[in-house]
Scaffold this active site. Structure first.
Site: not given
Ligand code: ADP
Length: 550
Positions: A189, A334, A443
């Site tokens: 990754t 993945e 958020k």
């Protein structure tokens, strides 16, 4: 009672043997580093892959040894994919766009014994060599003898030439059969969230993924197709195309290092390419080139876009202006990588215009073999209502169970679910839509704002070439979205006109608090926006406003 069907192992070498037998002359065309076109058929590729397996034996490569590659999409890289995995060693593809520190870490962590590299990477290798001398015994330049560079390497590390080794070898090799769960290839990754981690694919996962890629509502490759993978073979196996194309008998057109709009258009037209796959930035470049030059895509019917959210502009413009369908796909290292694919189904037949584009903006439906669910922070499963967003979990035979060197199953929970790190909704028809990566979520006042949706809308503005939405600190709402935009060449940004694209499309409280024009945005080695560095830079932007043009 067990079934009585033959228990034949799923072998990567079987894909190439099949292609060589049934599609002997089907072409693999490669743009070489020198800019020439190389072409041969699958039968020749299979022979040369056997020859390469013999080369590897002579160089002392045995079962499960790792062989590294630093290479563009091309025929020698294909031979390595098949030759290395086929002889029961592990093909370790390395992303050359990573930092030299990460590359050195990856080579050492993978324990690569040999490193195969395209000529382009000679300077990188020179810098890298002393740091990987503990494991790499030889560097093999993927070149002809007369192209060999002079490359000072540390004592004990040989410099070898691919074609010289091949000429001295032979094809007397039979592909062995062994346990299909044997490791076949390794890809790390990108390390945007820490040290890179190795994903270790198997023959079984690779063959099953190739079958899945070839199903009709996914890539659906056929022997009449000519496929140009822009997605690199050095990262997540070019989305499986090196396996799925020969499996179907489709031709492969390999672009090498030339991925700009002009080079791709020329290659697509001269080689009669019918479909291609890549990340949004590539297709943005192609679209800009087509619009500026007036050139057409003469044979391309379909582009698959994934790796980052596909902007609405690409979905609409390729279709309306060039008659090319854009399919949106999602996946990750993945997941081999394909997890979802978006083509409309019968019940969507009535959708048109904006409604259809909205559907196609979603990342798609789970491919058979991939189980999906979304969960809350407490782990509770959330409904598929298209509105509730949660952490996306997947499991399936081509999903990572554990990272390289870790205990089996350690990357999943007890039921085998792998947490993708993506935040998504899933609608009642099964279409999954990513709203954010969990580390990028905004958020505000306790409610989630989708940065991906805001970015997609921003790039639908004709003056905007690229956009990033990041969360920045706010005294009242904790976090608020900030929009960073890169103007199209020769254009300037009028913030009010950009903000107008949001009108009536998103809730008012989603609107970015400011628009900042920047000359470029940082990207990771896989072409995704590097939001971490942007957040660090702009964290206090709303507390101590900086100029809105940089
Ligand atoms: P890395 O860059 O960490 O190696 P990958 O190349 O494996 O990661 O990318 C996986 C991630 O890319 C996914 O988890 C998701 O966040 C993002 N991604 C991939 N395809 C899409 C898409 N179509 N839309 C939005 N995000 C996507």
């Amino acid at each position: 009672m067990l079934g009585l069907m033959q228990d034949r192992p799923l072998m990567i070498s079987a894909i190439l043997r099949h292609a060589a037998r049934n599609h002997a002359a089907q072409e693999v065309v490669s743009k070489t580093v020198a800019g020439k076109l190389h072409r041969y058929g699958y039968a020749e590729m299979e022979r040369r892959s056997r020859r390469l397996a013999r080369v590897l034996q002579r160089l002392g490569i045995g079962d499960h040894d790792r062989v590294g590659t630093l290479a563009w999409n091309g025929f020698r890289h294909m031979e390595l994919y098949y030759g290395v995995s086929g002889m029961r060693a592990i093909c370790h593809t390395i992303n050359p766009r990573l930092s030299p520190d990460d590359i050195a870490f990856i080579v050492n962590d993978g324990g690569d014994k040999l490193l195969f590299a395209d000529l382009t990477f000679a300077p990188l290798l020179e810098a890298l060599a002393p740091r990987i001398a503990g494991c790499v015994r030889a560097v093999v330049m993927m070149a002809d003898a007369d192209e060999m560079p002079t490359l000072p390497l540390p004592a004990g590390m040989d410099l070898l030439c691919y074609e010289t080794l091949m000429a001295a070898s032979d094809e007397a090799y039979d592909w062995p059969e062994f346990d299909e769960r044997t490791a076949s290839s390794l890809c790390y990754t990108s390390g945007t969230t820490g040290k890179p981690k190795g994903v270790l694919y198997s023959h079984r996962s690779t063959v099953l993924h190739a079958y899945a890629v070839n199903s009709a509502d996914v890539f659906g490759l056929r022997s009449v197709h000519r496929v140009l993978p822009v997605v690199p073979m050095f990262h997540v196996n070019a989305w499986g195309t090196p396996y799925s194309a020969p499996m179907a008998g489709a031709a492969l057109v390999m672009p090498g290092r030339h991925l700009d709009g002009a080079s791709l258009t020329a290659l697509m037209n001269s080689e009669r390419v019918t479909m291609s796959a890549g990340v949004p930035t590539i297709w943005m470049g192609l679209l800009q080139h087509l619009r500026a030059s007036g050139e057409r895509l003469e044979t391309v019917k379909r582009l698959v876009i994934g790796g980052s959210a596909c902007p609405r502009l690409l979905l609409e413009a390729f279709d309306a202006e060039y008659g090319v369908t854009v399919d949106h796909a999602w996946g990750m290292t993945e997941t081999s990588p394909l997890g979802t694919y978006n083509v409309p189904k019968a019940s969507n037949a009535d959708l048109a215009g904006d409604d259809l584009t909205r559907l196609r903006e979603k990342q798609g439906r789970g491919i058979f073999g991939i189980d999906m669910k979304i969960v809350g922070d407490d782990g509770a499963t959330l409904p598929w209502d298209g509105a509730t967003s949660g952490n996306l979990m997947v499991r399936g035979p081509w999903v990572c169970g554990a990272y390289f060197g870790q205990a089996p199953g350690s990357a999943c929970d007890a039921e085998g679910w792998f947490a993708t790190g993506d935040v998504a909704t899933i609608d009642p028809d099964g279409y999954m839509e990513i709203t954010d990566r969990s580390k990028d979520v905004i958020k505000s006042g306790g409610e989630w704002i989708s940065s991906i949706m805001l970015e997609n809308l921003a790039v639908s503005h004709p003056d905007v070439a690229e956009a990033a939405i990041i969360s920045v600190a706010h005294p009242k709402w904790d976090e608020r979205p900030l929009l960073l935009v890169v103007p199209m060449p020769g254009r300037t940004i009028d913030a009010a006109s950009v903000m107008a694209v949001y009108e009536g499309r998103v809730p008012r409280w989603w609107l970015p608090d400011d628009v900042v024009t920047v000359s470029e945005l940082p990207h990771t080695a896989t072409g995704k926006l590097h939001k971490l560095s942007l957040r660090e830079k702009y964290r206090d932007h709303l507390l101590t406003p900086a100029p809105s043009i940089e």
